[in-house]
Structure formats: structure tokens, C-alpha cells
Design a protein around this motif. Structure first.
Motif, mmCIF file in Angstrom:
data_model
loop_
_atom_site.group_PDB
_atom_site.id
_atom_site.type_symbol
_atom_site.label_atom_id
_atom_site.label_comp_id
_atom_site.label_asym_id
_atom_site.label_seq_id
_atom_site.Cartn_x
_atom_site.Cartn_y
_atom_site.Cartn_z
ATOM 1 N N PRO A 192 39.513 28.465 29.594
ATOM 2 C CA PRO A 192 38.752 29.600 29.044
ATOM 3 C C PRO A 192 39.031 30.871 29.843
ATOM 4 O O PRO A 192 39.228 30.819 31.067
ATOM 5 N N SER A 193 39.055 32.012 29.167
ATOM 6 C CA SER A 193 39.386 33.259 29.842
ATOM 7 C C SER A 193 38.614 34.421 29.238
ATOM 8 O O SER A 193 38.103 34.344 28.115
ATOM 9 N N ILE A 194 38.521 35.487 30.015
ATOM 10 C CA ILE A 194 37.952 36.759 29.584
ATOM 11 C C ILE A 194 38.968 37.842 29.909
ATOM 12 O O ILE A 194 39.490 37.901 31.035
ATOM 13 N N LEU A 195 39.269 38.689 28.951
ATOM 14 C CA LEU A 195 40.198 39.792 29.168
ATOM 15 C C LEU A 195 39.402 41.019 29.590
ATOM 16 O O LEU A 195 38.523 41.483 28.862
ATOM 17 N N VAL A 196 39.714 41.545 30.769
ATOM 18 C CA VAL A 196 39.050 42.732 31.307
ATOM 19 C C VAL A 196 40.062 43.873 31.334
ATOM 20 O O VAL A 196 41.063 43.804 32.062
#
Length: 505
Positions: free
Chosen positions: A373-377
């Protein structure tokens, strides 16, 4: 059976004592003694031959047994066994929390014959020995002591309350029931006292009480009723295997909640990764510099995000470095990415493409090949010439992007949205500790449940060859369940569990 009876491996008549509250200056400190000498210790320090009523606080003057000097005025409590935490006679001294008072009372207890300082986890270990706690509840108590977030507290309380033990006990009772009927079929299948349908009863309702003491000729009322023999046993074993398998395939929710979700900040050099770490932990934990490649080693901090534990790591910028030290930093960053539970992929909002497909391709070069799982910042949003409309639209469109947000580490704009995304991801990874059945919290549990599953799978193989060997596989499966709760086990298991407890717990 380790969970009952007298303690093995402990000196007979041993009485232990320790400070059970936290160290350092405090208003009140609690000193606990447990064992047959607790009565004499309390009488000696208070100078009263009569003990206060059980479980009632009483104000007493505490004296040094050698000099008679007053050490403190405090409250004392008497817990006669077995109605105590450890199941033994216990005494508690609630004294003022100054270091001199605490050390003076501890020295005085050490002068009472038959008393000795407790080892780490020894109080809880004695409670387990006397059947006051099973091993999963003891582990839950340890987790509760170390809990730093609300979600960790809820999970630890649920485990300490025995829900995990009851789940495993139900599975063990199911195996006991099936094994009883299988052995009856093996031993007496040619006897007139055993009807053809007796094995069918082995596949009945899992909540049926233990059948070990039920006469074989007694009809049993099961739900649902079954009319076949060995296939009914097979069905029960397969159903149990499926339930244990589902329990194991929970995405490590309990373990992640217990130990913290490991998140890695990854991205090219000089995109603001260290600034993001400092912004999230609200302190200068990492060095920030306009020079690319400043971060060489992994910087790690622990955070509480929305009640969930997060272990956040800042890593070196990902690029083809020529400097040997930076190469080592990049190598460590890639190793952390492979082990991460969550990735915060940071890109420079001023240079990234605004088309979702191209932006997704730029992101994909940073992420490990696994489906982490990832979050793009998208950092440096304050430097955008316009309002960032195209990037906002790309983030909102989603596919092929993970959850995304614009952020300015300099102004803090977008921080609330990032924290919201983090809380959502953590909630998905850890789950609700109060919902559904309790989650696995220890790798030890996973190990024994895996062996249990192997034995159940082997049962199906042996079932076609030899019923005696098949029955043995059910015994093996049941033993592994017993090792989780402490019904069967070894001293080495207990040493591993209790060595990380605090002294006085």
C-alpha cells in the motif's frame, strides 16, 4: 499441563517482591510481594500481628525491621490466595513515590527472611502457573503495559480478557470431539455397542460439549444431524482447517497493530522527504538541506496517527549514486522499501507530469514490485505557478494512482488531508481491534497455527491409508493449539514470553 498445579522449576516457599509501578518520582508507588512469606513481610514492616481485612486499604506506619526507624506512612492491602493476581498470598504497599522512600522500603523487604527480589515478568508467570491467566492473556497483559495508542490498548484488553484463548480452545475442543469418535470407531467398530453412525456425530455442531465422557451407546443430539460416518469427520476437519486458514490470512492485522505499521518515505533526492518526516513528528528529527543526497542513513521515528501506531522511516534519495557512502544509503533505502508495510512516495509537484498515466509511471519507478500500500505525496505545492488545478484533477481521478495529495512541507498546507489518508490506510491495515473475531498478535501463534494446519492437511492424506496415523495427526494439531494457550509446552516457550516483561509485572 503447565497452566495448573504447583509451579515447576520454582523454589518451594519462595516469596518475591518488587516495585510494580513506574520508576521515577511520583505521588504514589506500589510495591508488591507474592508468596507464602507475604504475610510475615506485611506483619514485620507494619509491626501489627493482625492483618487488615482482605482487599481493604489500611493506613499503616512502615518501619525498618532492623532499626525500627519509620520509613513512611502508607496504605497496605492484603490479598490472601487464591484470590489474588498470582493466586498466592500477596501484599501491596502503597507508599509515597520518592526514590528514597521506595529504595528504603525495598531494602527493608530484602531483610525479611525468605524474601528475594522478583525477576522480570515473575508475577505474571506465577499467575499463569496457577491458572489465573493463560499464555495469550499473559501476552495481552504485556501488550497492555506497552500500549501507546488507543487501538493497541483495545486489542490488548480484548486479548487479556481471554477472547483469543476461547477461540483456540473452541478449536481444540472440536479436535477432541472428532478424535474421540475416530478412536472409538478404530477400537470398537466391530463391536455391537458401536453403531455405524457414531462417527457421524464427530462432525456435528462445534459448540457441542466434550464427548470424552459420553457413553458411546448414548444417542447425541447434534445440529445439524448427520447420517454418514467417516465423511462427517472429514467434513468437520475440513471446516476447521478453513476457519484456521482464514484466521491466518488476516493480513497480519494484529501483529501490525501490536508492533506498529512500518512506513517508509521514499522518493528522488531533494523532494522534501526529510522535511516531511520533521513535519509529521513536529520536531527536527532529520537534517534538512538544499543539497541533494543529504540523507545517507535511515532515520526512524514512532508516531500515533488516529490512534494507530506508525513507525516512520526517512531514507536516502533513490538515484544512481556514484559516492560510495550515498550508494550504501540508497541500498539501505531499497532494503527498507522491500520490508515496508506502507510507502509514502514523495515527488516534487513542480516537475511531475500532470497526466495520471504519466504520473503513475513516475511513481511506479519508486515503489517495490510487491503490492505494498502507498500514498503519493506531491510536495512543494507552494511553488506551483498556478493553483495546481491539473495536479488536483490528476489526484482526484485516481487510476492508476494510489491515494494522493498535494502538500507544502514549508507552509503546512495539505497536512490535514495527508493525515486523513494516513489514518485511512492504517485503519485498513490494522482493522478494528473490537470488530469480528480477535486477530493474531504474535508470530508464535502464527507458527503453531501453521503447524496445526499442516497436521490437518496430513490427516486427509493419512485418512486414505491408515486411520491410526490419521488420528495421530489430529493429536499433533491439538498439541499445537495447546502450546499457544500454555496447556502444553516447554520452559523455553515461557522464557521467551516473560523475558520482555518489566520487573514487578
Amino acid at each position: 499441563r503447565l497452566g495448573s498445579g504447583a509451579p515447576s522449576g520454582e523454589p518451594s516457599g519462595d516469596t518475591i517482591f518488587a516495585l510494580s509501578s513506574g520508576h521515577g518520582r511520583c505521588g504514589v508507588a506500589v510495591i508488591r510481594a507474592s508468596g507464602p512469606g507475604s504475610r510475615v513481610a506485611l506483619q514485620t514492616l507494619t509491626g501489627h500481628p493482625e492483618l487488615p481485612p482482605p482487599r481493604v486499604l489500611a493506613l499503616r506506619r512502615l518501619r525498618d525491621p532492623n532499626t525500627g526507624e519509620t520509613l513512611d506512612h502508607g496504605l497496605v492491602v492484603w490479598f490472601p490466595g487464591p484470590r489474588s493476581f498470582t493466586g498466592e498470598d500477596c501484599a501491596e504497599l502503597h507508599v509515597h513515590g520518592g526514590p528514597a522512600v521506595v529504595s528504603g522500603v525495598l531494602r527493608a523487604l530484602g531483610r525479611v527472611p525468605g524474601l528475594r527480589p522478583a525477576e522480570p515478568g515473575e508475577f505474571t508467570r506465577r499467575a499463569f502457573r496457577r491458572g489465573k491467566l493463560d499464555l495469550t492473556a499473559a501476552e495481552g497483559l504485556g501488550d497492555l503495559i506497552r500500549a501507546e495508542t488507543e487501538a493497541q490498548r483495545r486489542q490488548a484488553l480484548r486479548q487479556m480478557g481471554g477472547e483469543l484463548a476461547r477461540l483456540y480452545q473452541r478449536w481444540s475442543d472440536t479436535l477432541t470431539q472428532v478424535l474421540a469418535h475416530l478412536e472409538a470407531y478404530i477400537d470398537f467398530s466391530e463391536d455391537d455397542n458401536v453403531e455405524e453412525g457414531v462417527l457421524a456425530q464427530g462432525g456435528g455442531h462445534w459448540d457441542t460439549p466434550s464427548l470424552l465422557c459420553t457413553p458411546l451407546h448414548t444417542p447425541l443430539t447434534l445440529n445439524p444431524p448427520l447420517n454418514t460416518s467417516l465423511p462427517a469427520v472429514d467434513g468437520t476437519v475440513r471446516a476447521l482447517e478453513q476457519e484456521i486458514g482464514a484466521h491466518l490470512r488476516d493480513g497480519r492485522r494484529g501483529e501490525l497493530l501490536r508492533g506498529g505499521v512500518h512506513a517508509v518515505i521514499a522518493g528522488p533526492p531533494n523532494v522534501g522527504k526529510s522535511s516531511l518526516l520533521n513535519l509529521l513528528c513536529q520536531r527536527p528529527a532529520a537534517i534538512v538541506s538544499p543539497v541533494a543526497g543529504t540523507t545517507r542513513d535511515v532515520v526512524e521515528v514512532a508516531l500515533n496517527i488516529g490512534g494507530y501506531p506508525l513507525v516512520l522511516s526517512d531514507t536516502a534519495g533513490l538515484r544512481d549514486a556514484t559516492d560510495p557512502i550515498e550508494q550504501e544509503g540508497v541500498s539501505r533505502a531499497r532494503d527498507r522499501l522491500q520490508q515496508a508495510d506502507l510507502v509514502l512516495a514523495v515527488l516534487d509537484a513542480t516537475v511531475v507530469p500532470t497526466e495520471p498515466v504519466q504520473l503513475g509511471a513516475a511513481l511506479g519507478s519508486l515503489l517495490p514490485p510487491s503490492n505494498t500500500p502507498s500514498i503519493l505525496v506531491l510536495n512543494k505545492a507552494d511553488l506551483l505557478q498556478r493553483s495546481g488545478g491539473p495536479l488536483h484533477a490528476a489526484c482526484a481521478q485516481g487510476h492508476p494512482l494510489p491515494p494522493s495529495t498535494l502538500l507544502s512541507c514549508k507552509t503546512g498546507e495539505g497536512l490535514d488531508q495527508l493525515l486523513g489518508l494516513l489514518a485511512q490506510q492504517l485503519a485498513q491495515l490494522c482493522g478494528d481491534p473490537l470488530a469480528d473475531s480477535p486477530s493474531l498478535t504474535q508470530s508464535r501463534h502464527s507458527l503453531h497455527l501453521g503447524h496445526c494446519m499442516e497436521a490437518l492437511a496430513q490427516f486427509g492424506y493419512e485418512r486414505q491409508r491408515d486411520l491410526g496415523l490419521a488420528a495421530e495427526q489430529l493429536r499433533v494439531a491439538r498439541r499445537h493449539l495447546g502450546r499457544i494457550t500454555g496447556q502444553v509446552g516447554t520452559e523455553e516457550i515461557l522464557d521467551v514470553i516473560f523475558r520482555d516483561f518489566c520487573i514487578g509485572k
